[in-house]
Design an enzyme around this catalytic site. Structure first.
Site, PDB file in Angstrom:
ATOM      1  N   SER A   1       0.854  -1.191   0.000  1.00 37.11           N
ATOM      2  CA  SER A   1       0.000   0.000   0.000  1.00 37.11           C
ATOM      3  C   SER A   1       0.883   1.231   0.000  1.00 37.11           C
ATOM      4  O   SER A   1       2.108   1.127   0.089  1.00 37.11           O
ATOM      5  CB  SER A   1      -0.937   0.003   1.211  1.00 37.11           C
TER       6      SER A   1
ATOM      7  N   GLU B   1      -9.297   0.949  -6.991  1.00 44.07           N
ATOM      8  CA  GLU B   1      -9.225   0.011  -5.853  1.00 44.07           C
ATOM      9  C   GLU B   1     -10.039   0.600  -4.710  1.00 44.07           C
ATOM     10  O   GLU B   1     -10.619   1.676  -4.852  1.00 44.07           O
ATOM     11  CB  GLU B   1      -7.769  -0.226  -5.429  1.00 44.07           C
TER      12      GLU B   1
ATOM     13  N   ASP C   1      -6.478   7.704   3.516  1.00 46.95           N
ATOM     14  CA  ASP C   1      -5.547   8.799   3.841  1.00 46.95           C
ATOM     15  C   ASP C   1      -5.988  10.125   3.203  1.00 46.95           C
ATOM     16  O   ASP C   1      -5.966  11.171   3.855  1.00 46.95           O
ATOM     17  CB  ASP C   1      -4.081   8.443   3.514  1.00 46.95           C
ATOM     18  N   THR C   2      -6.461  10.070   1.946  1.00 46.28           N
ATOM     19  CA  THR C   2      -6.886  11.324   1.298  1.00 46.28           C
ATOM     20  C   THR C   2      -8.098  11.936   2.009  1.00 46.28           C
ATOM     21  O   THR C   2      -8.357  13.126   1.909  1.00 46.28           O
ATOM     22  CB  THR C   2      -7.242  11.092  -0.187  1.00 46.28           C
TER      23      THR C   2
ATOM     24  N   GLY D   1       1.822   2.977  -2.341  1.00 46.63           N
ATOM     25  CA  GLY D   1       2.763   3.021  -3.464  1.00 46.63           C
ATOM     26  C   GLY D   1       4.037   2.215  -3.273  1.00 46.63           C
ATOM     27  O   GLY D   1       4.947   2.290  -4.104  1.00 46.63           O
TER      28      GLY D   1
ATOM     29  N   GLU E   1     -11.650   4.321  -4.814  1.00 49.38           N
ATOM     30  CA  GLU E   1     -10.790   5.152  -5.665  1.00 49.38           C
ATOM     31  C   GLU E   1     -11.148   4.999  -7.150  1.00 49.38           C
ATOM     32  O   GLU E   1     -11.289   3.878  -7.639  1.00 49.38           O
ATOM     33  CB  GLU E   1      -9.320   4.758  -5.473  1.00 49.38           C
TER      34      GLU E   1
ATOM     35  N   ARG F   1       5.220   9.700   6.152  1.00 55.16           N
ATOM     36  CA  ARG F   1       4.259  10.763   6.435  1.00 55.16           C
ATOM     37  C   ARG F   1       4.216  10.986   7.942  1.00 55.16           C
ATOM     38  O   ARG F   1       3.879  10.082   8.709  1.00 55.16           O
ATOM     39  CB  ARG F   1       2.881  10.337   5.903  1.00 55.16           C
TER      40      ARG F   1
HETATM   41  N1  LIG Z   1      -3.196   1.996 -13.886  1.00 53.15           N
HETATM   42  C1  LIG Z   1      -2.819   3.207 -13.475  1.00 53.15           C
HETATM   43  N2  LIG Z   1      -2.707   4.232 -14.355  1.00 53.15           N
HETATM   44  C2  LIG Z   1      -2.301   5.458 -13.957  1.00 53.15           C
HETATM   45  N3  LIG Z   1      -1.972   5.762 -12.685  1.00 53.15           N
HETATM   46  C3  LIG Z   1      -2.065   4.799 -11.756  1.00 53.15           C
HETATM   47  C4  LIG Z   1      -2.487   3.464 -12.094  1.00 53.15           C
HETATM   48  N4  LIG Z   1      -2.477   2.719 -10.977  1.00 53.15           N
HETATM   49  C5  LIG Z   1      -2.076   3.540  -9.980  1.00 53.15           C
HETATM   50  N5  LIG Z   1      -1.831   4.782 -10.430  1.00 53.15           N
HETATM   51  C6  LIG Z   1      -1.412   5.949  -9.620  1.00 53.15           C
HETATM   52  O1  LIG Z   1      -0.763   5.481  -8.445  1.00 53.15           O
HETATM   53  C7  LIG Z   1      -1.563   5.795  -7.282  1.00 53.15           C
HETATM   54  C8  LIG Z   1      -1.467   4.668  -6.253  1.00 53.15           C
HETATM   55  O2  LIG Z   1      -1.979   3.463  -6.804  1.00 53.15           O
HETATM   56  P1  LIG Z   1      -2.810   2.452  -5.898  1.00 53.15           P
HETATM   57  O3  LIG Z   1      -3.906   3.180  -5.239  1.00 53.15           O
HETATM   58  O4  LIG Z   1      -3.153   1.280  -6.729  1.00 53.15           O
HETATM   59  O5  LIG Z   1      -1.650   2.077  -4.852  1.00 53.15           O
HETATM   60  P2  LIG Z   1      -1.668   1.755  -3.313  1.00 53.15           P
HETATM   61  O6  LIG Z   1      -0.270   1.337  -3.014  1.00 53.15           O
HETATM   62  O7  LIG Z   1      -2.766   0.792  -3.057  1.00 53.15           O
HETATM   63  O8  LIG Z   1      -1.978   3.102  -2.622  1.00 53.15           O
HETATM   64  P3  LIG Z   1      -2.858   3.392  -1.286  1.00 53.15           P
HETATM   65  O9  LIG Z   1      -2.679   2.219  -0.390  1.00 53.15           O
HETATM   66  O10 LIG Z   1      -2.231   4.644  -0.749  1.00 53.15           O
HETATM   67  O11 LIG Z   1      -4.250   3.614  -1.766  1.00 53.15           O
HETATM   68  C9  LIG Z   1      -2.964   6.027  -7.806  1.00 53.15           C
HETATM   69  O12 LIG Z   1      -3.715   6.823  -6.915  1.00 53.15           O
HETATM   70  C10 LIG Z   1      -2.639   6.715  -9.137  1.00 53.15           C
HETATM   71  O13 LIG Z   1      -2.268   8.066  -8.936  1.00 53.15           O
HETATM   72  N1  LIG Z   2      -2.431   4.457   2.396  1.00 52.67           N
HETATM   73  C1  LIG Z   2      -2.568   3.758   3.619  1.00 52.67           C
HETATM   74  C2  LIG Z   2      -2.315   4.712   4.807  1.00 52.67           C
HETATM   75  O1  LIG Z   2      -2.190   5.901   4.665  1.00 52.67           O
HETATM   76  N2  LIG Z   2      -2.258   4.132   6.020  1.00 52.67           N
HETATM   77  C3  LIG Z   2      -1.959   4.847   7.215  1.00 52.67           C
HETATM   78  O2  LIG Z   2      -0.555   4.922   7.381  1.00 52.67           O
HETATM   79  C4  LIG Z   2      -0.170   4.189   8.545  1.00 52.67           C
HETATM   80  C5  LIG Z   2       1.201   3.547   8.374  1.00 52.67           C
HETATM   81  O3  LIG Z   2       2.154   4.572   8.370  1.00 52.67           O
HETATM   82  P1  LIG Z   2       3.737   4.261   8.482  1.00 52.67           P
HETATM   83  O4  LIG Z   2       4.079   3.449   7.256  1.00 52.67           O
HETATM   84  O5  LIG Z   2       4.355   5.606   8.493  1.00 52.67           O
HETATM   85  O6  LIG Z   2       3.940   3.490   9.759  1.00 52.67           O
HETATM   86  C6  LIG Z   2      -1.270   3.196   8.783  1.00 52.67           C
HETATM   87  O7  LIG Z   2      -1.281   2.709  10.125  1.00 52.67           O
HETATM   88  C7  LIG Z   2      -2.474   4.048   8.422  1.00 52.67           C
HETATM   89  O8  LIG Z   2      -2.829   4.930   9.468  1.00 52.67           O
HETATM   90 MG   LIG Z   3      -4.781   3.697  -3.648  1.00 53.28          MG
END
Ligand SMILES: Nc1ncnc2c1ncn2[C@@H]1O[C@H](COP(=O)(O)OP(=O)(O)OP(=O)(O)O)[C@@H](O)[C@H]1O
Ligand SMILES: NCC(=O)N[C@@H]1O[C@H](COP(=O)([O-])[O-])[C@@H](O)[C@H]1O
Ligand SMILES: [Mg+2]
Length: 389
Positions: A150, A271, A278-279, A152, A258, A358
């Site tokens: 997660s 997804e 977070d957003t 990224g 999302e 963060r």
């Molecule tokens: N297929 C795609 N095409 C274009 N941009 C993408 C694509 N997949 C992901 N992204 C970009 O990367 C970001 C993160 O992707 P995704 O939400 O799948 O990852 P994540 O690791 O699950 O993030 P989080 O856990 O923070 O939601 C998306 O919000 C988007 O900006």
């Molecule tokens: N996109 C998922 C997300 O934002 N999750 C948030 O970040 C924390 C982990 O932070 P850390 O990696 O700094 O410990 C998680 O515990 C949750 O609060």
């Molecule tokens: Mg995402």
């Protein structure tokens, strides 16, 4: 009635959820893999253990006998939640939802194949050879992510076949656990992306928050704003998709769904998180009558929600660490942020830093007819003035 809530994951999102729960007199046990995590600072009790260890999880459940289990991160031995749910513990939103969303394969196949939602084209690859073949079929650029990760982690964009070696290595190293399988997605040239916070209730209809626009870098969120101005037909389509996917996953709570939006190609499902997003921290800026953490809590406890209203426009911008250290982090610039009207600084209180971890967020709001672009600029420039060292 006071419920015992076992919170699995104690980051910034869990901290705000715990604060909301404490305000309604609930008892929260905050868990995470490290001591002093943000939610632990405001909870009634805490436990430090690896939530990927099923036996350790069972021991903690046995010790506290919670009424409710609220997963806050994805890195949990989620299969155990099925039997805990069978034993009568409420798993939020449901064991099924938590299991499907912890692995991109399960949720993507459900959304695209079973429910017929529009998504980016995708393939899976469990070797470098398969990755080459998949990327060849999808074309370049393409996005490559670990199946389990997660914020990224392990995510990259390959512009040509030459980038694939790096994407394979980076994807495998950013994967949680030891699974070596990646998803390869078509790169969507979207005009904007949104999170649609969606609330499913036991005794009431599905509710939607005003859409949240956001900007990501390297797959991690940098700023968000509410409401995102999107075409009414796109919003209606996103709401229908959110309703469909949350209903298929079952359970009660707030979800962050999302989407990518494109003028040319419409709405793509990306997804979803079966928990506050977070957003959605932008809702800490008094943008709604109830913020996303309060909405999650109300839905989890089965409390009636008197509708969701937009009270202000809002913006959020993250504060990232430029250093990596086990030392307790220090901050500069609080005076400037706090001196601004309609602005809050939230330092999460994480006990150590990593590069780009963060550490806090700045949120700003204005009246509903205010200038959202100006508010976003204000928020970003204030967040940039907070120094972590
Ligand atoms: N297929 C795609 N095409 C274009 N941009 C993408 C694509 N997949 C992901 N992204 C970009 O990367 C970001 C993160 O992707 P995704 O939400 O799948 O990852 P994540 O690791 O699950 O993030 P989080 O856990 O923070 O939601 C998306 O919000 C988007 O900006
Ligand atoms: N996109 C998922 C997300 O934002 N999750 C948030 O970040 C924390 C982990 O932070 P850390 O990696 O700094 O410990 C998680 O515990 C949750 O609060
Ligand atoms: Mg995402």
């Amino acid at each position: 009635m006071t419920k015992k809530i076992l919170l699995l994951g104690s980051g910034e999102l869990g901290k705000e959820f715990t604060i909301a729960a404490q305000r309604l007199g609930q008892y929260v046990i905050a868990c995470d893999s490290y001591a002093g995590a943000p939610a632990m600072q405001v909870a009634d009790a805490c436990e430090v253990f690896s939530m990927l260890d099923g036996e350790a999880l069972d021991r903690v459940v046995e010790k506290y006998r919670p009424d409710i289990i609220v997963p806050e991160i994805e890195a949990i031995r989620t299969e155990r939640l099925y039997h805990l749910e069978k034993e009568g513990i409420q798993v939020v939103p449901s064991a099924r939802a938590v299991n499907f969303t912890m692995n991109r394969k399960a949720i993507r196949d459900l959304a695209a194949k079973e429910l017929g939602l529009k998504t980016a084209k995708y393939f899976y690859a469990s070797s470098y050879e398969e990755l080459k073949e998949a990327a060849g079929k999808i074309g370049y650029p393409c996005v490559i992510k670990p199946l389990m990760s997660s914020s990224g982690k392990g995510q990259s964009v390959a512009k040509s076949e030459e980038d694939l070696k790096y994407s394979w290595e980076y994807g495998c190293s950013g994967s949680r656990g030891d699974i070596k399988e990646l998803i390869v997605e078509e790169f969507i040239h979207f005009d904007s992306e949104i999170t649609l916070l969606t609330v499913t209730q036991k005794n009431g209809p599905t509710l939607f928050c005003p859409p949240i626009g956001h900007v990501q870098k390297g797959g991690d969120y940098r700023e968000s704003f509410q409401p995102a101005h999107i075409a009414p037909e796109h919003l209606a389509e996103a709401q229908q998709m959110a309703e469909k996917v949350t209903r298929a996953l079952t359970g009660y709570g707030l979800w962050g769904v999302e989407f990518f939006l494109s003028h040319e190609n419409g709405v793509y499902f990306s997804e979803l998180s079966p928990r506050p997003h977070d957003t959605g921290m932008v809702t800490l800026a008094n943008t709604q009558n109830l913020n996303e953490f309060e909405l999650h809590l109300y839905a989890v406890l089965g409390l009636p929600i008197p509708g969701i209203t937009q009270e202000h426009i809002g913006a959020s911008a993250v504060i990232l660490s430029p250093v990596s250290s086990q030392k307790a982090p220090q901050y500069r610039g609080e005076e400037l942020v706090c001196s601004q009207p309609n602005t809050y600084l939230r330092i999460f209180g994480k006990p150590a830093t990593r590069l780009n971890r963060r550490m806090g967020v700045v949120v700003c709001y204005d009246k509903n007819d205010g200038d959202l672009d100006a508010l976003r600029d204000k928020c970003k420039s204030l967040a940039a003035k907070v120094e972590v060292y």
